[in-house]
Design a protein around this motif. Structure first.
Motif, PDB file in Angstrom:
ATOM      1  N   THR A 149    -162.349 -71.482   9.164  1.00  0.00           N
ATOM      2  CA  THR A 149    -161.555 -71.599  10.385  1.00  0.00           C
ATOM      3  C   THR A 149    -161.409 -73.073  10.751  1.00  0.00           C
ATOM      4  OG1 THR A 149    -162.502 -69.535  11.115  1.00  0.00           O
ATOM      5  CG2 THR A 149    -161.429 -70.846  12.792  1.00  0.00           C
ATOM      6  N   TRP A 150    -160.233 -73.456  11.159  1.00  0.00           N
ATOM      7  CA  TRP A 150    -159.963 -74.817  11.599  1.00  0.00           C
ATOM      8  C   TRP A 150    -159.820 -74.826  13.112  1.00  0.00           C
ATOM      9  CZ3 TRP A 150    -160.288 -78.430   7.868  1.00  0.00           C
ATOM     10  CH2 TRP A 150    -160.158 -78.006   6.531  1.00  0.00           C
ATOM     11  N   ASN A 151    -160.479 -75.758  13.765  1.00  0.00           N
ATOM     12  CA  ASN A 151    -160.416 -75.862  15.228  1.00  0.00           C
ATOM     13  C   ASN A 151    -159.266 -76.770  15.628  1.00  0.00           C
ATOM     14  OD1 ASN A 151    -162.636 -74.287  15.330  1.00  0.00           O
ATOM     15  ND2 ASN A 151    -164.062 -75.900  15.953  1.00  0.00           N
ATOM     16  N   ALA A 152    -158.434 -76.256  16.558  1.00  0.00           N
ATOM     17  CA  ALA A 152    -157.275 -77.044  16.992  1.00  0.00           C
ATOM     18  C   ALA A 152    -157.289 -77.237  18.510  1.00  0.00           C
ATOM     19  CB  ALA A 152    -155.993 -76.336  16.575  1.00  0.00           C
ATOM     20  N   VAL A 153    -156.701 -78.356  18.968  1.00  0.00           N
ATOM     21  CA  VAL A 153    -156.470 -78.578  20.400  1.00  0.00           C
ATOM     22  C   VAL A 153    -154.986 -78.839  20.593  1.00  0.00           C
ATOM     23  CG1 VAL A 153    -158.767 -79.496  20.940  1.00  0.00           C
ATOM     24  CG2 VAL A 153    -156.932 -81.069  20.228  1.00  0.00           C
ATOM     25  N   ILE A 154    -154.534 -78.624  21.837  1.00  0.00           N
ATOM     26  CA  ILE A 154    -153.161 -78.943  22.208  1.00  0.00           C
ATOM     27  C   ILE A 154    -153.239 -79.999  23.293  1.00  0.00           C
ATOM     28  CG2 ILE A 154    -151.111 -78.054  23.425  1.00  0.00           C
ATOM     29  CD1 ILE A 154    -151.609 -75.376  21.980  1.00  0.00           C
ATOM     30  N   VAL A 155    -152.473 -81.088  23.130  1.00  0.00           N
ATOM     31  CA  VAL A 155    -152.428 -82.111  24.174  1.00  0.00           C
ATOM     32  C   VAL A 155    -151.022 -82.117  24.753  1.00  0.00           C
ATOM     33  CG1 VAL A 155    -152.756 -84.540  24.744  1.00  0.00           C
ATOM     34  CG2 VAL A 155    -154.168 -83.486  22.972  1.00  0.00           C
ATOM     35  N   GLY A 156    -150.937 -81.765  26.054  1.00  0.00           N
ATOM     36  CA  GLY A 156    -149.635 -81.632  26.723  1.00  0.00           C
ATOM     37  C   GLY A 156    -149.355 -80.161  26.978  1.00  0.00           C
ATOM     38  N   ILE A 176    -157.669 -80.443  14.180  1.00  0.00           N
ATOM     39  CA  ILE A 176    -156.221 -80.672  14.278  1.00  0.00           C
ATOM     40  C   ILE A 176    -155.816 -80.778  15.741  1.00  0.00           C
ATOM     41  CG2 ILE A 176    -153.943 -79.650  13.783  1.00  0.00           C
ATOM     42  CD1 ILE A 176    -155.212 -78.117  11.469  1.00  0.00           C
ATOM     43  N   ALA A 177    -154.906 -81.724  16.068  1.00  0.00           N
ATOM     44  CA  ALA A 177    -154.370 -81.818  17.435  1.00  0.00           C
ATOM     45  C   ALA A 177    -152.867 -81.613  17.394  1.00  0.00           C
ATOM     46  CB  ALA A 177    -154.682 -83.171  18.034  1.00  0.00           C
ATOM     47  N   LEU A 178    -152.363 -80.694  18.208  1.00  0.00           N
ATOM     48  CA  LEU A 178    -150.920 -80.489  18.375  1.00  0.00           C
ATOM     49  C   LEU A 178    -150.498 -81.315  19.580  1.00  0.00           C
ATOM     50  CD1 LEU A 178    -152.128 -77.846  16.961  1.00  0.00           C
ATOM     51  CD2 LEU A 178    -149.988 -76.770  17.608  1.00  0.00           C
ATOM     52  N   VAL A 179    -149.497 -82.184  19.380  1.00  0.00           N
ATOM     53  CA  VAL A 179    -149.088 -83.107  20.437  1.00  0.00           C
ATOM     54  C   VAL A 179    -147.764 -82.669  21.034  1.00  0.00           C
ATOM     55  CG1 VAL A 179    -148.377 -85.489  20.906  1.00  0.00           C
ATOM     56  CG2 VAL A 179    -150.328 -85.025  19.405  1.00  0.00           C
ATOM     57  N   THR A 180    -147.822 -82.233  22.300  1.00  0.00           N
ATOM     58  CA  THR A 180    -146.607 -81.774  23.011  1.00  0.00           C
ATOM     59  C   THR A 180    -146.499 -82.501  24.351  1.00  0.00           C
ATOM     60  OG1 THR A 180    -147.966 -79.913  23.767  1.00  0.00           O
ATOM     61  CG2 THR A 180    -146.454 -79.459  21.972  1.00  0.00           C
ATOM     62  N   VAL A 181    -146.574 -83.844  24.280  1.00  0.00           N
ATOM     63  CA  VAL A 181    -146.383 -84.676  25.475  1.00  0.00           C
ATOM     64  C   VAL A 181    -144.975 -85.255  25.402  1.00  0.00           C
ATOM     65  CG1 VAL A 181    -148.841 -85.196  25.628  1.00  0.00           C
ATOM     66  CG2 VAL A 181    -147.304 -86.757  24.375  1.00  0.00           C
ATOM     67  N   PRO A 182    -144.456 -85.832  26.486  1.00  0.00           N
ATOM     68  CA  PRO A 182    -143.128 -86.450  26.424  1.00  0.00           C
ATOM     69  C   PRO A 182    -143.096 -87.575  25.388  1.00  0.00           C
ATOM     70  CG  PRO A 182    -143.819 -86.139  28.690  1.00  0.00           C
ATOM     71  CD  PRO A 182    -145.012 -85.837  27.829  1.00  0.00           C
ATOM     72  N   ALA A 183    -141.918 -87.857  24.878  1.00  0.00           N
ATOM     73  CA  ALA A 183    -141.758 -88.846  23.804  1.00  0.00           C
ATOM     74  C   ALA A 183    -142.421 -90.178  24.168  1.00  0.00           C
ATOM     75  CB  ALA A 183    -140.268 -89.042  23.530  1.00  0.00           C
ATOM     76  N   ALA A 184    -142.267 -90.611  25.403  1.00  0.00           N
ATOM     77  CA  ALA A 184    -142.789 -91.929  25.805  1.00  0.00           C
ATOM     78  C   ALA A 184    -144.319 -91.978  25.733  1.00  0.00           C
ATOM     79  CB  ALA A 184    -142.305 -92.251  27.223  1.00  0.00           C
ATOM     80  N   GLU A 185    -144.961 -90.838  25.782  1.00  0.00           N
ATOM     81  CA  GLU A 185    -146.429 -90.791  25.788  1.00  0.00           C
ATOM     82  C   GLU A 185    -147.001 -90.519  24.399  1.00  0.00           C
ATOM     83  OE1 GLU A 185    -148.301 -91.056  28.580  1.00  0.00           O
ATOM     84  OE2 GLU A 185    -146.541 -91.333  29.843  1.00  0.00           O
ATOM     85  N   ALA A 224    -156.205 -84.867  11.915  1.00  0.00           N
ATOM     86  CA  ALA A 224    -154.873 -84.314  11.584  1.00  0.00           C
ATOM     87  C   ALA A 224    -154.094 -84.054  12.859  1.00  0.00           C
ATOM     88  CB  ALA A 224    -155.014 -83.022  10.791  1.00  0.00           C
ATOM     89  N   VAL A 225    -152.795 -84.438  12.839  1.00  0.00           N
ATOM     90  CA  VAL A 225    -151.940 -84.334  14.028  1.00  0.00           C
ATOM     91  C   VAL A 225    -150.637 -83.630  13.664  1.00  0.00           C
ATOM     92  CG1 VAL A 225    -150.565 -85.697  15.668  1.00  0.00           C
ATOM     93  CG2 VAL A 225    -152.876 -86.443  15.064  1.00  0.00           C
ATOM     94  N   LEU A 226    -150.244 -82.664  14.497  1.00  0.00           N
ATOM     95  CA  LEU A 226    -148.916 -82.050  14.367  1.00  0.00           C
ATOM     96  C   LEU A 226    -148.137 -82.490  15.603  1.00  0.00           C
ATOM     97  CD1 LEU A 226    -147.095 -80.208  12.659  1.00  0.00           C
ATOM     98  CD2 LEU A 226    -147.943 -78.258  13.967  1.00  0.00           C
ATOM     99  N   ASP A 227    -147.142 -83.349  15.394  1.00  0.00           N
ATOM    100  CA  ASP A 227    -146.455 -84.016  16.487  1.00  0.00           C
ATOM    101  C   ASP A 227    -145.108 -83.352  16.763  1.00  0.00           C
ATOM    102  OD1 ASP A 227    -144.750 -87.220  16.738  1.00  0.00           O
ATOM    103  OD2 ASP A 227    -145.458 -85.865  18.311  1.00  0.00           O
ATOM    104  N   PHE A 228    -144.906 -82.896  17.995  1.00  0.00           N
ATOM    105  CA  PHE A 228    -143.642 -82.258  18.379  1.00  0.00           C
ATOM    106  C   PHE A 228    -142.712 -83.214  19.130  1.00  0.00           C
ATOM    107  CE2 PHE A 228    -144.206 -77.814  17.288  1.00  0.00           C
ATOM    108  CZ  PHE A 228    -145.575 -77.750  17.065  1.00  0.00           C
ATOM    109  N   ALA A 229    -143.231 -84.370  19.538  1.00  0.00           N
ATOM    110  CA  ALA A 229    -142.398 -85.305  20.289  1.00  0.00           C
ATOM    111  C   ALA A 229    -141.401 -85.948  19.332  1.00  0.00           C
ATOM    112  CB  ALA A 229    -143.259 -86.383  20.932  1.00  0.00           C
ATOM    113  N   PRO A 230    -140.170 -86.150  19.755  1.00  0.00           N
ATOM    114  CA  PRO A 230    -139.119 -86.635  18.860  1.00  0.00           C
ATOM    115  C   PRO A 230    -139.160 -88.143  18.652  1.00  0.00           C
ATOM    116  CG  PRO A 230    -138.199 -86.180  21.013  1.00  0.00           C
ATOM    117  CD  PRO A 230    -139.648 -85.822  21.079  1.00  0.00           C
ATOM    118  N   VAL A 231    -140.354 -88.687  18.385  1.00  0.00           N
ATOM    119  CA  VAL A 231    -140.458 -90.102  18.028  1.00  0.00           C
ATOM    120  C   VAL A 231    -141.454 -90.201  16.875  1.00  0.00           C
ATOM    121  CG1 VAL A 231    -139.937 -91.257  20.221  1.00  0.00           C
ATOM    122  CG2 VAL A 231    -142.224 -90.408  19.788  1.00  0.00           C
TER     123      VAL A 231
END
Ligand code: NAD
Ligand code: NAD
Lengths: 207, 207
Positions: B79-86, B144-153, B168-175
């Motif tokens: 099992t992989w532990n993940a967090v969500i930021v945003g 793993i961290a999923l990043v769902t903060v605004p693009a500027a952050e 490991a990072v999965l980035d959803f911000a469009p930058v």
């Protein structure tokens, strides 16, 4: 007319060029742009030459002109009408997102099959019943459908979308759907993104 | 040890094989599997040979065995532990999604910087303040961290995530974000998915 293989790179260039433009940068060299987006400068020069942009040695490319060229060649100089089918957790997040409108994608309708969701507001409109889908597509031009229904419903939903004349589908359900000729489908598979990260971690011995 | 380039295909095989298994299918040929997922049967045979699976001519591959092999080689047998930021629109939709747990990804924390969001429930827990992030990562293993903060952050958030030891990072911000050596980042860019669909429509003369 650019080759399809360059399209994902063009979307990356466009995003970065728009950022540079917003910060008042008037020119950029292929070398600098390559460093900003981890791509190869020779590849950038080749991609830009497809639409006649050769830049000036030592001075680089004009940023506003590149933006205009890429926007035109990607077909983004017009507005595309999109609908969302499935107004659950993900569908609602997508429906409320203002980022798509900035890129020329206008959300014209959101549909769902569940009585508890139909009629709910998602910001700029109300969720419609899926039974109205065909009549809606007969009246409004619909270019793209985002599919956020449960996996078990995905194929029948995509069949319905294609039958109503919509030619492009972005599918978020974690199943492969088949479409008739003339319909384009791209799949966003977030689980597989996580699996690819897990593999890299396991590969580095973090497992 | 499989080559990284096969990993996206392995995630597709795994999803389809799990579906077949759920429907009681015990064996499958590379030809049939290829037809189900629009891939080339020779490519499938080659990919499977990496972990010693050669199938039996005329009978095909054993589905449960393939599932076990692919699961192991992708590092999904743990099992992989993940967090969500945003914890905004998208972060909350991801936090409530039960599909990731089925694939071996356990959500262990959700973080946000806005007082109005901290403390909100997302189903199996409450949103924590981003100020607690470092202390949290010191106590719990976070893979793993999923990043769902605004693009500027996005960049400052990813810097904070990497500094706290998350690899490991999965980035959803469009930058595009840059990460130090030893940290893997994948980006989900939904706008670029829509642009690629728009390009294909414009290319077909729908524009
Ligand atoms: N939530 C996420 O973060 C996330 C992440 C990855 C993938 N997904 C995938 O996205 C899809 C949606 O996930 P979700 O979490 O939003 O699910 P959800 O259950 O919250 O929403 C699904 C919605 O679809 C509606 N629906 C069901 N059948 C329909 C039909 N035939 N026509 C129209 N509407 C219909 C339901 O009424 C519901 O409102 C799923 O396939 C899921 O696997 C979601
Ligand atoms: N909503 C979507 O469907 C969608 C689609 C594509 C891309 N995205 C991208 O995903 C990201 C999130 O989008 P959203 O619609 O959920 O936005 P949102 O504004 O609803 O949520 C952003 C959240 O991040 C929090 N936040 C801000 N700075 C933070 C920080 N430094 N640390 C921790 N939390 C912080 C905010 O308090 C807020 O709750 C954005 O970058 C957006 O461009 C969203």
């Amino acid at each position: 007319h650019v080759p399809a293989a360059t399209v994902p790179r063009l979307t990356l260039y466009l995003r970065k060029l728009r950022e540079l433009h917003a910060h008042g940068v008037a020119r950029v060299s292929s070398k600098d742009l390559a460093a900003m987006i981890d791509l190869n400068p020779a590849q950038i020069r080749k991609d830009f030459s497809y639409f006649g942009e050769f830049g000036t040695r030592g001075v680089g490319y004009e940023v506003p002109r590149l933006i205009a060229e890429i926007t035109r060649s990607l077909g983004l100089d017009r507005t595309w009408n999109a609908v969302i089918v499935g107004a659950g957790l993900l569908g609602t997040a997508l429906a409320r997102y203002r980022g798509f409108a900035d890129q020329g994608f206008r959300l014209v309708g959101v549909f769902d099959s569940s009585p508890g969701v139909i009629g709910a507001s998602y910001g700029s409109g109300r969720v419609r019943a899926i039974d109205e889908f065909e009549a809606f597509c007969a009246q409004e031009r619909v270019d793209i459908a985002l599919v956020t229904v449960p996996a078990a419903e995905a194929q029948t939903t995509v069949d319905r979308i294609a039958a109503a004349g919509v030619r492009a589908v972005l599918d978020f359900a974690p199943v492969r759907v088949s479409v008739p000729a003339g319909v384009i489908v791209r799949q966003v598979d977030l689980s597989s993104e996580l699996m690819i990260l897990a593999y890299s971690l396991a590969d580095d011995g973090a497992g």
